[in-house]
Design a protein around this motif. Sequence first.
Motif, PDB file in Angstrom:
ATOM      1  N   ARG A  31      -7.962   5.042   2.121  1.00  0.00           N
ATOM      2  CA  ARG A  31      -7.247   6.105   1.413  1.00  0.00           C
ATOM      3  C   ARG A  31      -8.141   7.336   1.234  1.00  0.00           C
ATOM      4  O   ARG A  31      -7.724   8.466   1.488  1.00  0.00           O
ATOM      5  CB  ARG A  31      -6.789   5.608   0.049  1.00  0.00           C
ATOM      6  N   HIS A  35       0.968   4.936   6.499  1.00  0.00           N
ATOM      7  CA  HIS A  35       0.094   4.427   7.557  1.00  0.00           C
ATOM      8  C   HIS A  35       0.933   3.691   8.588  1.00  0.00           C
ATOM      9  O   HIS A  35       2.098   3.351   8.342  1.00  0.00           O
ATOM     10  CB  HIS A  35      -0.964   3.481   6.987  1.00  0.00           C
ATOM     11  N   TRP A  57       0.842  -1.203   0.000  1.00  0.00           N
ATOM     12  CA  TRP A  57       0.000   0.000   0.000  1.00  0.00           C
ATOM     13  C   TRP A  57       0.871   1.244   0.000  1.00  0.00           C
ATOM     14  O   TRP A  57       1.785   1.373   0.825  1.00  0.00           O
ATOM     15  CB  TRP A  57      -0.898  -0.041   1.236  1.00  0.00           C
ATOM     16  N   ASP A  58       0.575   2.184  -0.897  1.00  0.00           N
ATOM     17  CA  ASP A  58       1.411   3.373  -1.015  1.00  0.00           C
ATOM     18  C   ASP A  58       0.930   4.545  -0.160  1.00  0.00           C
ATOM     19  O   ASP A  58       1.468   5.649  -0.261  1.00  0.00           O
ATOM     20  CB  ASP A  58       1.521   3.811  -2.478  1.00  0.00           C
ATOM     21  N   VAL A  59      -0.074   4.321   0.668  1.00  0.00           N
ATOM     22  CA  VAL A  59      -0.549   5.365   1.576  1.00  0.00           C
ATOM     23  C   VAL A  59       0.238   5.290   2.880  1.00  0.00           C
ATOM     24  O   VAL A  59       0.320   4.206   3.488  1.00  0.00           O
ATOM     25  CB  VAL A  59      -2.057   5.205   1.862  1.00  0.00           C
ATOM     26  N   ALA A  63      -4.088   6.260   9.598  1.00  0.00           N
ATOM     27  CA  ALA A  63      -3.636   6.981   8.416  1.00  0.00           C
ATOM     28  C   ALA A  63      -4.241   8.372   8.442  1.00  0.00           C
ATOM     29  O   ALA A  63      -5.134   8.670   9.242  1.00  0.00           O
ATOM     30  CB  ALA A  63      -4.038   6.235   7.138  1.00  0.00           C
ATOM     31  N   ARG A  69      -8.497  -0.963   1.729  1.00  0.00           N
ATOM     32  CA  ARG A  69      -7.482   0.078   1.605  1.00  0.00           C
ATOM     33  C   ARG A  69      -7.989   1.275   0.805  1.00  0.00           C
ATOM     34  O   ARG A  69      -7.655   2.420   1.103  1.00  0.00           O
ATOM     35  CB  ARG A  69      -6.213  -0.479   0.923  1.00  0.00           C
ATOM     36  N   ALA A  85      -7.540  11.059   3.214  1.00  0.00           N
ATOM     37  CA  ALA A  85      -7.241  12.293   2.488  1.00  0.00           C
ATOM     38  C   ALA A  85      -7.865  13.505   3.159  1.00  0.00           C
ATOM     39  O   ALA A  85      -7.456  14.648   2.889  1.00  0.00           O
ATOM     40  CB  ALA A  85      -7.741  12.182   1.045  1.00  0.00           C
TER      41      ALA A  85
END
Length: 302
Positions: free
Chosen positions: A84, A38, A34-36, A55, A80, A88
């Motif tokens: 996300r 967290h 996962w590129d977020v 996150a 996910r 945001a």
Amino acid sequence: MARWDYPADVPSIYRDVARQQRVRNWCLERLGEWDVPHLRHEVPTTAGVTSVITAGPDRTAAVPTVVLVPGTNTNGAVYRHIARALAAHWSTVVLDVPGQPGLSSDARPRRGRSAWYGQWLTEALEQTVPGPALVVGHSLGGAIVLASASPQIAGRLLLSSAGLVRLLVPPAVVAATVPWLARPTMPRAARVLRHMVAPGGRVPAELAEWMTVVARCCHSSLAPAPLPPALLADRQSVPCLVATGRHDVFLPPRRVGPAVHRHLGTTLHVLDSSGHLLLDEAPDDIVTLVGRAVAACPGDGE
């Protein structure tokens, strides 16, 4: 892998230890990719160890933390994409529910699950959220959100929520479910999921893959019964938004709307282009509803 010391009437949801590890590996691999930004950690509760994903921006005193409680057979790794979207805008926490496939404890009681889950959420909020929370529950998660009397809950958002009425299970869903459980494959999982989305809606490939893993590795649970009317009446003390899909096969608006008005004293929001899988079908609508719910929390605002 360590397990908590449960009494004999609290069995594991997994078919064996190897398949428990397979589920954990699937979840950890997805979170690892996962590129977020967290963090994942675990907290102890009387329901067992609980996996927590955090996150989003740092929490501010003026805005409650958004806490997502997923439904049956799902978890933070599966959702996910909605995490996300929420992160945001808000400080976001996603809890893996004990007794459901994921990274939390592998046991659930045979009896008294509503009170058990309600106590679990109260304890999890105490350990993961420093102040007020807007709790968002989908399906089983909605019933859990209703079952908790945590004083930290400043607002509730219930999405295709159990706990208000009994879920319908049409014969066509049963006919698709039996072969999926008997010999799980991705096409069979997708066939089950197709009943849960709006007509013509897309079934996410990863969700079909996940549900194949679930059927191979786990003993699934049934939907919870409606919560007691007196408990539901008590939940009117904080703001509550409730939404369901126009095409929800389990919780159609014609059944849910009157119960929402009767028990919670509010009006049902109907998402016209969705079925039961609101988190997959209508992520933008969910973000909008969360924004409304945050704004309705006492003393809060963005």
